[in-house]
Design an enzyme around this catalytic site. Structure first.
Site, mmCIF file in Angstrom:
data_model
loop_
_atom_site.group_PDB
_atom_site.id
_atom_site.type_symbol
_atom_site.label_atom_id
_atom_site.label_comp_id
_atom_site.label_asym_id
_atom_site.label_seq_id
_atom_site.Cartn_x
_atom_site.Cartn_y
_atom_site.Cartn_z
ATOM 1 N N GLY A 166 51.403 37.674 36.698
ATOM 2 C CA GLY A 166 51.091 36.546 37.566
ATOM 3 C C GLY A 166 51.854 36.608 38.879
ATOM 4 O O GLY A 166 51.288 36.377 39.953
ATOM 5 N N ASP A 167 53.133 36.949 38.814
ATOM 6 C CA ASP A 167 53.933 37.083 40.024
ATOM 7 C C ASP A 167 53.416 38.210 40.906
ATOM 8 O O ASP A 167 53.311 38.065 42.133
ATOM 9 C CB ASP A 167 55.393 37.348 39.663
ATOM 10 C CG ASP A 167 56.076 36.132 39.078
ATOM 11 O OD1 ASP A 167 56.348 35.190 39.820
ATOM 12 O OD2 ASP A 167 56.331 36.135 37.866
ATOM 13 N N SER A 168 53.111 39.340 40.286
ATOM 14 C CA SER A 168 52.688 40.501 41.060
ATOM 15 C C SER A 168 51.339 40.271 41.730
ATOM 16 O O SER A 168 51.119 40.691 42.872
ATOM 17 C CB SER A 168 52.632 41.740 40.162
ATOM 18 O OG SER A 168 53.920 42.038 39.654
#
Length: 396
Positions: A166-168
């Protein structure tokens, strides 16, 4: 020259989303000044596996960046940020919505200081909406964005991908947004703007036909293990030596070649399987036929046979497979890096590959405040002033 030569980026972020976005820009030549808190810096410095007290991830995530250790709770610290913003092209942050405003450096202030500045804001749910003030990490974005629900094996709780997906994904959307805004500014089409990136929306954006299938057909995509629902055959299959192979035989001509390679031309020539919609209806039958063949042979034989038949297939790589693979090495995807103290460590290479302005690695993640004096000196502060700020707990 590199792709982003002459672009200055200010990073006010921690851990993953904003720092990864800034790292990508740093790898392609942008000057990235990472603002860290005094004393401890980015918590990522202590995440996962450490080497002599510093995270190996940190050395990767912060390569090519300059570390400016700054007290953002002091008026003089905020004054330094404002001065940096005047000459910056992009400011990337992943604080809670409203945090920049509380510090006195919200969009209105920054835009007035530098109308060409692009502000990239990464948060759990975005800068507006009823959930904007909720805390949000990448894992929550994956849950709310829909990918957790569809990941794993039917009948057991949803699984997570083994990385911070999700962050990436948010980082990559942030870079896309930053570059689109930069293009607008650099071509004289307009001023800088706010790029509002939500972790949940970044995940949601890669969920393919999830919404129209539900709206038109009432279909809810469920967990499906190693298969790709509605696209057949595409699955993970066992081999005789205990390995697994991913086979994607889902285009019409590839399907025929796959069936011929496994000795099932009867299925390949069957009109019922000529197109994907027909194959998807009987995907279990096709998967069983492929599994019966693959399970009788070792993985090397399976891969060699399918390569000759021009059928996409691959073994499931561990990190040990990746760092030893000749293709990764030939593409420059495994680099040797020097760490403080003289140790050498392998690091991932740079993506994407660009023919005229490739990215590069100039240095690994810096020590806390390593570039404070240099950055402040470029702003015109004297050594006496810098020392005074250091003694006063404003910089490190």
């Amino acid at each position: 020259m590199t792709a982003l030569s002459g672009i200055r980026v200010i990073e006010i972020g921690t851990l993953i989303a904003a720092p990864f976005a800034a790292r990508i820009m740093a790898e392609f030549g942008a000057e990235v000044i990472k603002i860290e808190t005094l004393g401890q810096g980015d918590p990522l410095r202590k995440w996962r596996k450490l080497h002599e007290g510093t995270s190996l991830w940190w050395y990767l995530q912060s390569r090519n960046k300059k570390s400016l250790a700054l007290n953002l709770k002091s008026p003089e610290g905020i004054a330094i940020v404002k001065q940096l913003a005047k000459s910056a092209d992009v400011l990337i942050e992943n604080l809670r919505p409203g945090a920049l405003e509380k510090l006195g450096i919200g969009w209105d202030v920054l835009h007035a200081l530098n109308p060409k500045l692009t502000l990239v804001r990464i948060s759990g749910y975005g800068q507006s909406g009823p959930y904007r003030d909720r805390p949000g990490f990448g894992a929550i974005g994956e849950a709310m964005g829909g990918i957790r629900y569809t990941t794993g094996t039917p009948g057991i709780p949803p699984a997570r991908v083994g990385v911070s997906l999700g962050d990436s994904l948010a980082s990559m959307h942030a870079v896309i947004g930053a570059l689109m805004s930069l293009l607008r500014v650099k071509t004289g089409q307009g001023e800088g703007q706010v790029v509002d990136v939500s972790l949940a929306e970044s995940v949601f954006n890669v969920m393919e036909s999830l919404v129209p299938e539900y709206d038109m057909l009432g279909h809810v995509r469920e967990r499906s293990g190693g298969s790709l629902p509605g696209i057949a055959p595409s699955n993970t299959y066992p081999t005789a030596d205990g390995a697994y192979v991913v086979i994607a035989g889902n285009s019409d001509p590839i399907f025929k070649r796959l069936m011929a390679a496994i000795g099932r031309s009867d299925l390949g020539e069957d009109p019922a399987f000529a197109h994907n919609d027909g194959r998807a209806i009987q995907c279990d039958l096709l998967d069983e036929a492929i599994s019966q063949w693959s399970s009788r042979h070792p993985i090397d034989f399976v891969l060699d046979t399918l390569e000759k038949a021009e059928v996409p297939a691959g073994r499931i790589y561990s990190v040990a497979d990746i760092v030893a693979d000749p293709h990764y090495l030939a593409r420059g995807m495994i680099l040797d890096a020097d760490l403080p103290g003289g140790a050498s460590v392998k690091m991932p290479g740079i993506v994407p590959k660009m023919s005229d302005t490739p990215g590069n690695v100039n240095w690994q993640g810096p020590s806390l405040g390593q570039h404070t004096r240099a950055v402040l000196g470029e702003l015109g502060l004297s050594e006496e002033t810098i020392q005074r700020l250091k003694d006063g707990g404003v910089v490190q």
